[in-house]
Write a protein that holds these residues in place. Structure first.
Motif, mmCIF file in Angstrom:
data_model
loop_
_atom_site.group_PDB
_atom_site.id
_atom_site.type_symbol
_atom_site.label_atom_id
_atom_site.label_comp_id
_atom_site.label_asym_id
_atom_site.label_seq_id
_atom_site.Cartn_x
_atom_site.Cartn_y
_atom_site.Cartn_z
ATOM 1 N N ARG A 1 70.704 -4.161 60.559
ATOM 2 C CA ARG A 1 71.020 -3.694 61.904
ATOM 3 C C ARG A 1 72.160 -4.492 62.501
ATOM 4 O O ARG A 1 73.068 -3.945 63.144
ATOM 5 C CB ARG A 1 69.784 -3.803 62.791
ATOM 6 C CG ARG A 1 69.972 -3.178 64.168
ATOM 7 C CD ARG A 1 68.969 -3.714 65.176
ATOM 8 N NE ARG A 1 69.217 -3.138 66.484
ATOM 9 C CZ ARG A 1 70.215 -3.498 67.283
ATOM 10 N NH1 ARG A 1 71.093 -4.430 66.886
ATOM 11 N NH2 ARG A 1 70.381 -2.926 68.462
ATOM 12 N N ASN A 2 72.128 -5.805 62.314
ATOM 13 C CA ASN A 2 73.193 -6.653 62.853
ATOM 14 C C ASN A 2 74.538 -6.332 62.202
ATOM 15 O O ASN A 2 75.578 -6.337 62.865
ATOM 16 C CB ASN A 2 72.845 -8.126 62.656
ATOM 17 C CG ASN A 2 71.686 -8.572 63.524
ATOM 18 O OD1 ASN A 2 71.384 -7.945 64.541
ATOM 19 N ND2 ASN A 2 71.012 -9.635 63.123
ATOM 20 N N VAL B 1 63.650 8.414 55.360
ATOM 21 C CA VAL B 1 63.632 8.311 56.816
ATOM 22 C C VAL B 1 65.047 8.066 57.321
ATOM 23 O O VAL B 1 65.765 7.199 56.800
ATOM 24 C CB VAL B 1 62.716 7.170 57.294
ATOM 25 C CG1 VAL B 1 62.718 7.087 58.825
ATOM 26 C CG2 VAL B 1 61.296 7.360 56.789
ATOM 27 N N LEU B 2 65.452 8.829 58.324
ATOM 28 C CA LEU B 2 66.686 8.540 59.051
ATOM 29 C C LEU B 2 66.293 7.846 60.344
ATOM 30 O O LEU B 2 65.474 8.366 61.107
ATOM 31 C CB LEU B 2 67.467 9.821 59.354
ATOM 32 C CG LEU B 2 68.811 9.603 60.061
ATOM 33 C CD1 LEU B 2 69.807 8.903 59.147
ATOM 34 C CD2 LEU B 2 69.392 10.926 60.559
ATOM 35 N N ALA B 3 66.844 6.660 60.563
ATOM 36 C CA ALA B 3 66.492 5.867 61.743
ATOM 37 C C ALA B 3 67.754 5.457 62.486
ATOM 38 O O ALA B 3 68.850 5.405 61.908
ATOM 39 C CB ALA B 3 65.698 4.627 61.331
ATOM 40 N N GLU B 4 67.605 5.156 63.768
ATOM 41 C CA GLU B 4 68.708 4.694 64.604
ATOM 42 C C GLU B 4 68.472 3.241 64.988
ATOM 43 O O GLU B 4 67.322 2.807 65.165
ATOM 44 C CB GLU B 4 68.817 5.534 65.873
ATOM 45 C CG GLU B 4 69.278 6.959 65.632
ATOM 46 C CD GLU B 4 69.372 7.749 66.921
ATOM 47 O OE1 GLU B 4 70.056 8.784 66.918
ATOM 48 O OE2 GLU B 4 68.763 7.325 67.925
ATOM 49 N N ALA B 5 69.553 2.498 65.128
ATOM 50 C CA ALA B 5 69.446 1.115 65.581
ATOM 51 C C ALA B 5 68.868 1.094 66.986
ATOM 52 O O ALA B 5 69.414 1.714 67.904
ATOM 53 C CB ALA B 5 70.813 0.438 65.546
ATOM 54 N N ALA B 6 67.755 0.406 67.150
ATOM 55 C CA ALA B 6 67.121 0.339 68.463
ATOM 56 C C ALA B 6 67.942 -0.557 69.380
ATOM 57 O O ALA B 6 68.573 -1.519 68.936
ATOM 58 C CB ALA B 6 65.700 -0.215 68.323
ATOM 59 N N GLY C 1 74.166 1.550 67.715
ATOM 60 C CA GLY C 1 74.429 2.967 67.516
ATOM 61 C C GLY C 1 74.433 3.406 66.071
ATOM 62 O O GLY C 1 74.601 4.601 65.790
ATOM 63 N N ALA C 2 74.253 2.474 65.143
ATOM 64 C CA ALA C 2 74.266 2.823 63.719
ATOM 65 C C ALA C 2 73.007 3.578 63.336
ATOM 66 O O ALA C 2 71.995 3.577 64.045
ATOM 67 C CB ALA C 2 74.397 1.556 62.882
#
Length: 321
Positions: A175-176, A310-315, A181-182
């Motif tokens: 994530r970093n 799974v498609l996930a978004e950066a929280a 928004g990734a």
């Protein structure tokens, strides 16, 4: 030229991990060291075995849901693939979302460059920037356009090779690197009966056994090892408490050997723990992603529920209470 001059330069971290792992009360060597050139080729062969279902199902999921992925991931994104290997599933993703740049990251440099060259022939208009690195450590990604979306791609349920604390750290690390928004497209192997799980890791052709034993060959070659390969056998077991497959190199007789001028001995029945492959249900994979800083937005599973993408978004970042 002497034999020592021809020997490949040993990675200092490889030496440290092997020596520390052999000294411990429960001997273990990190699975990332499987992937020298020969190990990478063997793993590629494993993915085509009839018993090894994850690659087959994940490929089918990518093909089946390509239109949905195209609507969920902006065209012109930058795709960063963690642990790219031979990148066999990557063309399906690249065709679906039409990115501006593809950045494969892998620890096996020679194998990485070969797969990047193959993709460059298939996608001549796509910028491809391979990075030889251990994706679980600090690395520098190339600069992309400020407005360019980033999609991390982590297929194969490789996340299952990490113990829970390390997998959370890795997801936060991704994530970093990918930024606010990734998105992350990640594969999870699901919990299922052991009569399906175990054969996937001890195939009839013995390819997974050769893959496991190749680690000892690499130690002998790169770290001046004298390990008698025939004194070890490939061993696989299901650890129900930890919900994981474990691979070991089990000693079949008492042995003594040296590695990098250090002496070791093992008794028959003792083993070196070489890999974990954790399995998940829907609840545990969702919890893991959220703990790692990712919010699931779409899930794709086969009819038998053997594998899930799974498609996930950066929280958004937040302070802990």
């Amino acid at each position: 030229m002497s034999e020592a001059d021809l020997r490949p330069q040993a990675d200092p971290q490889f030496r440290a991990d092997v020596l520390d792992g052999l000294r411990g009360p429960r001997r273990a060597i990190p699975a990332r060291w499987f992937y020298d050139k020969h190990g990478s080729h063997l793993f590629d062969e494993i993915t085509r075995l009839p018993e090894y279902y994850p690659t087959r199902i994940e490929t089918e999921l990518l093909a089946k849901h390509r239109d949905e992925l195209a609507t969920l991931v902006p065209a012109g994104s930058a795709v960063v693939e963690f642990g790219a290997g031979s990148a066999t599933k990557t063309p399906l993703l690249l065709e679906a979302i039409d990115p501006d740049i593809y950045i494969p990251v892998d620890i096996s440099g020679e194998y990485l460059r070969a797969s990047a060259q193959a993709l460059a022939r298939q996608f001549p208009d796509l910028a491809i920037c391979p990075i030889e690195a251990d994706f679980s450590t600090d690395m520098r990604l190339p600069t992309t356009k400020p407005s360019e979306e980033r999609l991390g791609f982590f297929p194969g349920s490789t996340i299952g090779n990490f113990v829970p604390r390390s997998s959370v750290d890795l997801l936060r690390h991704m994530r970093n690197h990918l930024g606010q928004g990734a998105r992350l497209l990640i594969g999870f192997d699901r919990i299922k009966p052991t009569d399906i799980l175990l054969p996937a890791y001890r195939d009839a052709a013995g390819v997974t056994a050769a893959f496991n034993l190749n680690l000892l060959t690499r130690i002998n070659r790169e770290l001046d090892g004298t390990i008698p390969i025939d004194a070890f056998e490939h061993h696989v077991e299901w650890n129900d408490r930890e919900a994981r497959i474990e691979m070991h190199l089990r000693c079949v007789r008492d042995v003594q050997f040296r590695v990098s001028a250090h002496d070791f001995e093992m008794r028959a029945g003792e083993s070196i723990h070489t890999e974990n492959s954790h399995k998940f249900d829907l609840r545990s994979l969702r919890i893991l992603l959220r703990a790692g800083g990712w919010t699931p937005v779409a899930e794709f599973s086969d009819a038998a529920q053997w594998f899930t993408l799974v498609l996930a978004e950066a929280a958004p970042r937040y302070d802990a209470p």
